[in-house]
Motif scaffolding. Structure first.
Motif, PDB file in Angstrom:
ATOM      1  N   CYS A 274      28.057  26.119   7.855  1.00 26.12           N
ATOM      2  CA  CYS A 274      27.672  26.532   9.207  1.00 26.12           C
ATOM      3  C   CYS A 274      26.466  27.454   9.171  1.00 26.12           C
ATOM      4  O   CYS A 274      25.576  27.356  10.014  1.00 26.12           O
ATOM      5  N   ASP A 275      26.437  28.350   8.183  1.00 26.20           N
ATOM      6  CA  ASP A 275      25.291  29.265   8.077  1.00 26.20           C
ATOM      7  C   ASP A 275      24.007  28.484   7.839  1.00 26.20           C
ATOM      8  O   ASP A 275      22.970  28.779   8.428  1.00 26.20           O
TER       9      ASP A 275
ATOM     10  N   GLN B  52      29.563  31.948   9.519  1.00 24.66           N
ATOM     11  CA  GLN B  52      30.814  31.992   8.744  1.00 24.66           C
ATOM     12  C   GLN B  52      31.471  33.363   8.844  1.00 24.66           C
ATOM     13  O   GLN B  52      32.689  33.473   8.970  1.00 24.66           O
ATOM     14  N   LYS B  53      30.643  34.408   8.808  1.00 23.43           N
ATOM     15  CA  LYS B  53      31.173  35.769   8.954  1.00 23.43           C
ATOM     16  C   LYS B  53      31.866  35.897  10.310  1.00 23.43           C
ATOM     17  O   LYS B  53      32.948  36.482  10.427  1.00 23.43           O
ATOM     18  N   GLY B  54      31.253  35.333  11.345  1.00 22.69           N
ATOM     19  CA  GLY B  54      31.833  35.387  12.682  1.00 22.69           C
ATOM     20  C   GLY B  54      33.177  34.668  12.744  1.00 22.69           C
ATOM     21  O   GLY B  54      34.133  35.160  13.352  1.00 22.69           O
ATOM     22  N   VAL B  55      33.251  33.515  12.095  1.00 23.91           N
ATOM     23  CA  VAL B  55      34.506  32.759  12.042  1.00 23.91           C
ATOM     24  C   VAL B  55      35.589  33.600  11.352  1.00 23.91           C
ATOM     25  O   VAL B  55      36.716  33.723  11.842  1.00 23.91           O
ATOM     26  N   ASN B  56      35.225  34.203  10.226  1.00 19.23           N
ATOM     27  CA  ASN B  56      36.205  34.983   9.463  1.00 19.23           C
ATOM     28  C   ASN B  56      36.658  36.227  10.225  1.00 19.23           C
ATOM     29  O   ASN B  56      37.829  36.610  10.167  1.00 19.23           O
ATOM     30  N   LEU B  57      35.731  36.851  10.949  1.00 20.77           N
ATOM     31  CA  LEU B  57      36.105  38.021  11.756  1.00 20.77           C
ATOM     32  C   LEU B  57      37.101  37.615  12.842  1.00 20.77           C
ATOM     33  O   LEU B  57      38.120  38.285  13.050  1.00 20.77           O
ATOM     34  N   ALA B  58      36.815  36.502  13.521  1.00 16.39           N
ATOM     35  CA  ALA B  58      37.725  36.043  14.581  1.00 16.39           C
ATOM     36  C   ALA B  58      39.084  35.693  13.995  1.00 16.39           C
ATOM     37  O   ALA B  58      40.131  36.048  14.537  1.00 16.39           O
ATOM     38  N   ALA B  59      39.082  35.010  12.843  1.00 13.90           N
ATOM     39  CA  ALA B  59      40.337  34.576  12.233  1.00 13.90           C
ATOM     40  C   ALA B  59      41.162  35.757  11.744  1.00 13.90           C
ATOM     41  O   ALA B  59      42.382  35.646  11.582  1.00 13.90           O
ATOM     42  N   SER B  60      40.503  36.907  11.500  1.00 11.83           N
ATOM     43  CA  SER B  60      41.255  38.073  11.049  1.00 11.83           C
ATOM     44  C   SER B  60      41.541  39.047  12.188  1.00 11.83           C
ATOM     45  O   SER B  60      42.058  40.136  11.970  1.00 11.83           O
ATOM     46  N   GLY B  61      41.200  38.665  13.415  1.00 10.77           N
ATOM     47  CA  GLY B  61      41.585  39.462  14.576  1.00 10.77           C
ATOM     48  C   GLY B  61      40.514  40.403  15.097  1.00 10.77           C
ATOM     49  O   GLY B  61      40.733  41.100  16.079  1.00 10.77           O
ATOM     50  N   ASP B  62      39.340  40.435  14.463  1.00 14.26           N
ATOM     51  CA  ASP B  62      38.273  41.310  14.967  1.00 14.26           C
ATOM     52  C   ASP B  62      37.463  40.548  16.025  1.00 14.26           C
ATOM     53  O   ASP B  62      36.389  40.014  15.768  1.00 14.26           O
TER      54      ASP B  62
ATOM     55  N   ALA C 126      33.469  39.466  15.976  1.00 13.61           N
ATOM     56  CA  ALA C 126      33.079  38.057  16.027  1.00 13.61           C
ATOM     57  C   ALA C 126      32.143  37.816  17.212  1.00 13.61           C
ATOM     58  O   ALA C 126      31.131  37.131  17.097  1.00 13.61           O
ATOM     59  N   ALA C 127      32.464  38.417  18.341  1.00 13.83           N
ATOM     60  CA  ALA C 127      31.641  38.241  19.544  1.00 13.83           C
ATOM     61  C   ALA C 127      30.204  38.672  19.273  1.00 13.83           C
ATOM     62  O   ALA C 127      29.259  37.986  19.666  1.00 13.83           O
ATOM     63  N   ALA C 128      30.036  39.786  18.583  1.00 10.28           N
ATOM     64  CA  ALA C 128      28.692  40.317  18.332  1.00 10.28           C
ATOM     65  C   ALA C 128      27.876  39.377  17.450  1.00 10.28           C
ATOM     66  O   ALA C 128      26.666  39.239  17.632  1.00 10.28           O
ATOM     67  N   VAL C 129      28.540  38.709  16.506  1.00  9.30           N
ATOM     68  CA  VAL C 129      27.823  37.791  15.611  1.00  9.30           C
ATOM     69  C   VAL C 129      27.167  36.670  16.416  1.00  9.30           C
ATOM     70  O   VAL C 129      26.078  36.203  16.079  1.00  9.30           O
TER      71      VAL C 129
ATOM     72  N   ALA D 177      34.776  24.149  14.718  1.00  6.59           N
ATOM     73  CA  ALA D 177      33.907  24.325  15.903  1.00  6.59           C
ATOM     74  C   ALA D 177      33.499  25.791  16.029  1.00  6.59           C
ATOM     75  O   ALA D 177      33.840  26.475  17.007  1.00  6.59           O
ATOM     76  N   PRO D 178      32.773  26.291  15.034  1.00  2.34           N
ATOM     77  CA  PRO D 178      32.526  27.737  14.931  1.00  2.34           C
ATOM     78  C   PRO D 178      31.882  28.357  16.165  1.00  2.34           C
ATOM     79  O   PRO D 178      32.281  29.455  16.582  1.00  2.34           O
ATOM     80  N   ASN D 179      30.906  27.676  16.777  1.00  5.56           N
ATOM     81  CA  ASN D 179      30.235  28.276  17.933  1.00  5.56           C
ATOM     82  C   ASN D 179      31.174  28.357  19.133  1.00  5.56           C
ATOM     83  O   ASN D 179      31.104  29.309  19.912  1.00  5.56           O
ATOM     84  N   HIS D 180      32.061  27.389  19.274  1.00  5.28           N
ATOM     85  CA  HIS D 180      33.018  27.446  20.384  1.00  5.28           C
ATOM     86  C   HIS D 180      34.051  28.554  20.141  1.00  5.28           C
ATOM     87  O   HIS D 180      34.490  29.217  21.084  1.00  5.28           O
ATOM     88  N   LEU D 181      34.421  28.761  18.882  1.00  2.44           N
ATOM     89  CA  LEU D 181      35.281  29.896  18.531  1.00  2.44           C
ATOM     90  C   LEU D 181      34.556  31.199  18.858  1.00  2.44           C
ATOM     91  O   LEU D 181      35.136  32.122  19.439  1.00  2.44           O
ATOM     92  N   GLY D 182      33.281  31.268  18.494  1.00  4.97           N
ATOM     93  CA  GLY D 182      32.488  32.466  18.775  1.00  4.97           C
ATOM     94  C   GLY D 182      32.392  32.741  20.266  1.00  4.97           C
ATOM     95  O   GLY D 182      32.518  33.883  20.714  1.00  4.97           O
ATOM     96  N   LEU D 183      32.199  31.680  21.043  1.00  2.42           N
ATOM     97  CA  LEU D 183      32.104  31.848  22.494  1.00  2.42           C
ATOM     98  C   LEU D 183      33.457  32.264  23.079  1.00  2.42           C
ATOM     99  O   LEU D 183      33.521  33.097  23.991  1.00  2.42           O
TER     100      LEU D 183
END
Lengths: 557, 211
Positions: free
Chosen positions: B118-119, B129-139, B143-146, B165-171
């Motif tokens: 994804c990167d 990928q960092k954003g995905v991992n942050l969301a998956a760990s509850g931050d 994740a939003a900021a990424v 679907a990393p961008n949809h997770l980010g959104l």
């Protein structure tokens, strides 16, 4: 005044840079802007406007290039749609920008089954490109009344007072609606999510009233709306489906539309109880020869179709030329530098290094003043491109770091131009930005055609003859919601089984009676640069699809 | 002049031209996979780009990428996620259960292989990928900021072997953060003034004279 008539005289780039000292005296005050506007604003270009001869607004002036399309013949005839696949919906929304998505969401939330069709992809629109922000009177020193008066005066008192009051009064609830759907707004420095909203000042306003998300407010808004509309179970989205005509019943009401599927290379009929037109503006018509900041799809399609069906126009001769399009290099000419730069304190200077206008005057005044400087030989010339200078180095010196933190999009554009805005000024020239007028609407977004509603840039009456920064995003939220709700609630007085091109036949008779040519066809769908040929594209069509498989094929796009 | 190939067609354009404008001169109809024409915000003009002397194929937004001699370009259609990650507005409100809903709506997120596909796919250079991992760990806020400047081009959707679907997770993270926490005091006060009738508009009061 036509930009092609601008004398090539000007001050060479190197001389202008040498004259730039960043400590320029305040600009001369303008007590009466009307003479400046009459002489230099492109709306008043000599030989430009044409008087409409047919339609509900016959007798009104508008730019010649737009008049040609408003008085053109339809792209299709009965024979083109005979035997066409037909689908049905309750509410049809035409246009996938901000206004279209919000109208669709509001209608769907009211329980209606909604079909949204869009020429390009959902969200590929001018909304996503909006940088500056959205006006909303939340400040303690601000009020709805102040916002109302600023908007009316900014529009040269030509706006409809009821529409302006609706726009302004909806503001706070509109922002809440956006937050509830997941849109982020910048908060004041050091304050958490329960603090105060960060506010910027817009040209032509008395108090700071612009709410934003960095300088990508439209991107933040549009990605939320696109996701919300795309995920809503009662909204179906058809991408790559430009509208080519509306459908009428025997009373002249709007009962659907014909789209052309770029995927299937064929026309599809859509029958609907009501229709929301949200097709945006006309920048890609490059009126008066100006560059444009607009999206590829901004070709006035909805304006043309609604007018053909009998809707009335307001201020069709009034367009906004945003003062600060980038003037150089040629490949980027016309792309936008947000008013946020001037709002934060960046000044405009001519080739002599002098400021020449209050940078936070209304946009029409600032644009006219730039055209005057260029037209009278005080512009700056670089590789044959004329403009004036946006003094970004002085802004960076006064507020170190501000370019990188707050003007992300400006830096991005400057980088593409090979300019370091912290060290070099950015050359700017007005760019065709917004259609101030449009289809006349009531406070529910309704037009004079029963069943036809409008929302967003295609509609007129709110901004008068000049729109203030931040009022376009506000309009598309407030009036997107109003039009969506009214379209969902609309019930025809006498429901009719018919849905055809009856109004097109009447229109042709009117064109012939007025001695107008029938060989000009509209809407244009795509600007010439896109290289689209409808007849050639249709020849690629498939004829082996049943109605059911066709609907499935359209939905997966 | 710069010579390149776009979707198999030769193009010869002046230096400084963007790929999108070069495509138009090569006779390619700009009716899809195109939009803002240079601002780089609509995410429609996804392209694969191979430069002279580079073995790797990279992604780019064609409207903001200048042409280079010998460049080979292919436009990419928007890739839809294999299945929609569906949720509604009511899922956005309650911050206490936001993490539960991230896991429920995007169950694939915890299966990230850390392949950085994804990167590499992101034309905006976001740390997807960092954003995905942050969301998956509850931050959620992290994740939003990424994804602050994500243009939703869906190239990371195409690149992810786990169909996250990393961008949809980010959104989703961005929408949860905004709808769940943002309660501006000045907006709430103004809404109260309007609903209580304390603030109204006198539509007849305005004249064209500046006060």
């Amino acid at each position: 005044m036509n930009p092609t008539e601008i004398p090539a005289a000007g001050i060479p780039w190197s001389e202008a840079i040498a004259a730039l000292d960043g400590g320029s005296a305040p600009p001369p005050a303008i007590t009466d802007a009307q003479p400046l506007l009459r002489h230099w604003h492109p709306d008043h270009s000599a030989g430009g406007p044409r008087r409409l001869a047919v339609g509900a607004s016959a007798g009104q002036d508008c730019p010649a290039a737009l008049a040609d399309l408003l008085q053109a013949d339809a792209l299709i005839d009965d024979i083109d749609i005979a035997g066409c696949a037909t689908v049905s919906t309750e509410v049809l929304v035409i246009g996938g920008g901000g206004a279209g998505c919000i109208a669709a969401l509001t209608a769907a939330e009211a329980g209606a089954k909604v079909l949204l069709t869009t020429k390009l992809g959902l969200g590929d629109s001018n909304t996503v490109m909006a940088e500056g922000g959205i006006q909303c009177a939340v400040g303690a020193e601000d009020s709805l009344q102040t916002h109302f008066e600023d908007t009316l005066r900014g529009g040269q008192m030509a706006g409809d007072r009821a529409l302006v009051a609706a726009l302004v009064g909806d503001g706070p609830a509109s922002v809440r609606w956006l937050i509830e759907r997941g849109m982020t707004f910048d908060m004041e420095e050091g304050q958490g999510p329960s603090g105060r909203l960060r506010r910027k000042r817009a040209g032509g306003t008395r108090v700071p009233r612009i709410l934003s998300f960095r300088d990508v407010t439209g991107l933040e808004m549009m990605r939320v709306l696109r996701e919300a509309a795309g995920l809503h179970p009662r909204i179906t989205v058809w991408n790559r489906s430009p509208v080519v005509e509306l459908l009428s019943d025997e009373t002249g009401g709007c009962v659907g539309a014909v789209i052309y599927s770029l995927h299937l290379h064929r026309f599809v009929l859509i029958r609907a109880r009501s229709v929301v037109m949200a097709t945006g503006g006309a920048g890609r018509l490059h009126l008066n020869g100006f560059p444009t900041s607009n999206h590829l799809g901004a070709t006035a399609d909805g304006l043309v179709l609604a007018y053909r069906m009998g809707a009335r126009l307001r201020e069709p001769d009034s367009f906004q030329y945003h003062p600060t399009g980038i003037a150089w290099p040629p490949a980027l000419r016309g792309q936008l530098i947000s008013e946020a730069a001037r709002s934060l304190g960046a000044t405009l200077v001519n080739g002599h290094g002098h400021r020449f206008v209050d940078e936070l005057s209304p946009r029409d005044v600032v644009a006219a003043a730039i055209l005057r400087e260029c037209g009278e030989g005080r512009g700056v010339l670089r590789d044959g491109c004329v403009g004036v200078l946006l003094d970004t180095p002085a802004l960076e010196r006064a507020r170190p770091g501000i370019l990188k933190t707050t003007l992300v999009t400006l830096c991005h554009l400057a980088h593409k131009a090979g300019i370091d805005p912290a060290r070099e000024p950015v050359p700017v020239y007005p760019t065709l930005h917004y259609q101030n007028g449009g289809i006349a609407i009531g406070t529910d977004g309704g037009t004079e055609v029963p069943g036809l509603y409008c929302a967003g840039e295609v509609s007129g009456g709110i901004h008068g003859r000049n729109r203030l920064m931040g009022n376009a995003l506000l309009e598309l939220v407030g009036f997107g919601r109003r039009a969506g709700a009214a379209a969902a609630a609309f019930q025809p007085v006498r429901p009719s089984g018919r849905a055809n091109l009856g109004h097109v036949q009447e229109w042709r008779r009117a064109l012939v009676a007025a001695g107008l040519p029938l060989d000009v066809k509209a809407p244009v769908l795509f600007p010439p640069i896109a290289g689209f040929d409808l007849a050639a594209d249709r020849a690629l069509g498939r004829s082996d699809l049943s109605a059911r498989s066709l609907e499935a094929a359209l939905q997966v796009l | 002049m710069v010579n390149l190939t776009i979707d198999g067609r030769p193009a010869s354009v002046p230096e400084g031209t963007t790929i999108v404008l070069a495509a138009a001169t090569a006779g390619i109809a700009l009716t899809t996979n195109v939009g803002c024409m240079g601002q780089g915000v609509c995410g429609a003009c996804r392209a694969l780009v191979r430069r002279t002397g580079e073995p790797e194929v990279r992604t780019a937004l064609a409207c903001e990428t200048p042409v280079e001699d010998g460049m080979q370009v292919s436009f990419l259609d928007r890739v839809a996620p294999r299945r929609p990650h569906a949720y509604s507005e009511t899922d956005l409100v309650d911050g206490w259960t936001a993490y539960e809903r991230v896991l429920a709506v995007f169950p694939e997120a915890v299966r990230c292989r850390h392949c950085s596909g994804c990167d590499r796919a992101c034309p905006k250079g976001l740390e997807v990928q960092k954003g995905v991992n942050l969301a998956a760990s509850g931050d959620i806020a992290g994740a939003a900021a990424v994804f602050d400047l994500c243009v939703m081009c869906n190239l990371c959707v195409a690149a992810c072997p786990e169909h996250i679907a990393p961008n949809h997770l980010g959104l989703f993270a961005r929408r949860l953060a905004a709808a769940g926490t943002q309660r501006p005091a000045d907006l709430i006060r103004r809404l109260h003034e309007i609903t209580s009738g304390a603030m109204t508009i006198d539509a007849d009061a305005c004249t064209d004279k500046q006060p």
